[in-house]
Design a protein around this motif. Structure first.
Motif, PDB file in Angstrom:
ATOM      1  N   PRO A   1      -8.483  -5.689  -9.510  1.00 51.18           N
ATOM      2  CA  PRO A   1      -7.134  -5.167  -9.288  1.00 51.18           C
ATOM      3  C   PRO A   1      -6.666  -5.457  -7.862  1.00 51.18           C
ATOM      4  CG  PRO A   1      -8.732  -3.389  -9.259  1.00 51.18           C
ATOM      5  CD  PRO A   1      -9.482  -4.639  -9.643  1.00 51.18           C
ATOM      6  N   ASP A   2      -5.363  -5.398  -7.674  1.00 54.81           N
ATOM      7  CA  ASP A   2      -4.792  -5.596  -6.346  1.00 54.81           C
ATOM      8  C   ASP A   2      -5.321  -4.576  -5.343  1.00 54.81           C
ATOM      9  OD1 ASP A   2      -3.346  -7.734  -7.283  1.00 54.81           O
ATOM     10  OD2 ASP A   2      -1.447  -6.639  -7.415  1.00 54.81           O
ATOM     11  N   SER A   3      -5.735  -3.421  -5.823  1.00 55.44           N
ATOM     12  CA  SER A   3      -6.277  -2.404  -4.912  1.00 55.44           C
ATOM     13  C   SER A   3      -7.589  -2.850  -4.271  1.00 55.44           C
ATOM     14  CB  SER A   3      -6.480  -1.075  -5.645  1.00 55.44           C
ATOM     15  OG  SER A   3      -7.414  -1.227  -6.700  1.00 55.44           O
ATOM     16  N   VAL A   4      -8.215  -3.889  -4.811  1.00 50.00           N
ATOM     17  CA  VAL A   4      -9.428  -4.470  -4.231  1.00 50.00           C
ATOM     18  C   VAL A   4      -9.087  -5.718  -3.433  1.00 50.00           C
ATOM     19  CG1 VAL A   4     -11.634  -5.590  -4.767  1.00 50.00           C
ATOM     20  CG2 VAL A   4     -10.928  -3.548  -6.030  1.00 50.00           C
ATOM     21  N   THR A   5      -8.318  -6.626  -4.019  1.00 52.13           N
ATOM     22  CA  THR A   5      -8.076  -7.930  -3.387  1.00 52.13           C
ATOM     23  C   THR A   5      -7.141  -7.856  -2.184  1.00 52.13           C
ATOM     24  OG1 THR A   5      -6.309  -8.386  -4.988  1.00 52.13           O
ATOM     25  CG2 THR A   5      -8.518  -9.203  -5.516  1.00 52.13           C
ATOM     26  N   VAL A   6      -6.084  -7.079  -2.280  1.00 46.11           N
ATOM     27  CA  VAL A   6      -5.102  -7.025  -1.193  1.00 46.11           C
ATOM     28  C   VAL A   6      -5.698  -6.460   0.094  1.00 46.11           C
ATOM     29  CG1 VAL A   6      -2.888  -6.031  -0.462  1.00 46.11           C
ATOM     30  CG2 VAL A   6      -3.115  -7.023  -2.748  1.00 46.11           C
TER      31      VAL A   6
ATOM     32  N   LEU B   1      -8.799  -6.444   1.091  1.00 44.33           N
ATOM     33  CA  LEU B   1      -9.760  -7.414   1.637  1.00 44.33           C
ATOM     34  C   LEU B   1      -9.035  -8.569   2.319  1.00 44.33           C
ATOM     35  CD1 LEU B   1     -12.497  -7.572  -1.129  1.00 44.33           C
ATOM     36  CD2 LEU B   1     -12.832  -6.963   1.269  1.00 44.33           C
ATOM     37  N   ALA B   2      -8.028  -9.107   1.674  1.00 41.04           N
ATOM     38  CA  ALA B   2      -7.272 -10.213   2.278  1.00 41.04           C
ATOM     39  C   ALA B   2      -6.623  -9.755   3.584  1.00 41.04           C
ATOM     40  CB  ALA B   2      -6.226 -10.729   1.295  1.00 41.04           C
TER      41      ALA B   2
END
Length: 168
Positions: A32-37, A39-40
């Motif tokens: 989910p975006d809650s993980v990837t965003v 981190l990025a």
């Protein structure tokens, strides 16, 4: 030179020369975006370039984030096939073929993974297949390549890699 300390592990410090973080993992998982965003954003704030592959699953989740501002100019997608690199042009991401043409798909993906890991400073890995919970061949290859090339690896998975004297 970048130095990282792992929270709760005061005696664990990692020094990284190349300010490039590679994101990799299972072709069958969705993050989910809650993980990837976050981190990025965290690595971008440290002035790291972002690198991922051309596959579905984890790679696609990170490509979706990397295609947005402010990441696009500091992002690269390593592609196993020329047609995938061309397809990425429409998204605003820079995709480059990193293996010679004419290889079998399995060999091309293998070489792409090795290429990515050798060129990163840190590998962030999401290796678990969401159905079976086991590590796939590509994630195992990425992890082993990082270990053999003395790259720090941060793994997010319900189970760790097989025990080895090469790492903790």
């Amino acid at each position: 030179m970048y130095t990282f300390s792992v929270a709760g592990q005061q005696d664990r410090c990692f020094q990284v020369r190349l300010p490039v973080v590679a994101f990799a993992g299972s072709r069958r998982s969705f993050l989910p975006d809650s993980v990837t965003v976050p981190l990025a954003h965290a690595f971008h704030a440290l002035d790291f370039s972002l690198l991922t592959g051309c596959a579905q699953g984890t790679d696609a989740c990170f490509r979706r984030v990397m295609a947005t501002e402010p990441f696009g100019k500091q992002s690269l997608v390593a592609c196993a096939f020329e047609k995938r690199a061309r397809r990425l042009e429409r998204t605003g991401l820079l995709g480059i073929p990193v293996v010679p043409p004419g290889l079998s798909p399995a060999a091309a993906l293998h070489r792409r993974t090795v290429w990515m890991v050798r060129r990163c400073g840190i590998l962030v890995l999401f290796p678990a297949d969401p159905v079976f919970g086991r590590w796939g061949k590509g994630s195992t290859l990425a992890f082993n390549t990082a270990v053999y090339n003395l790259k720090p690896v941060f793994v997010s998975a319900p189970s760790g890699p097989r025990r080895s004297p090469l790492y903790r």
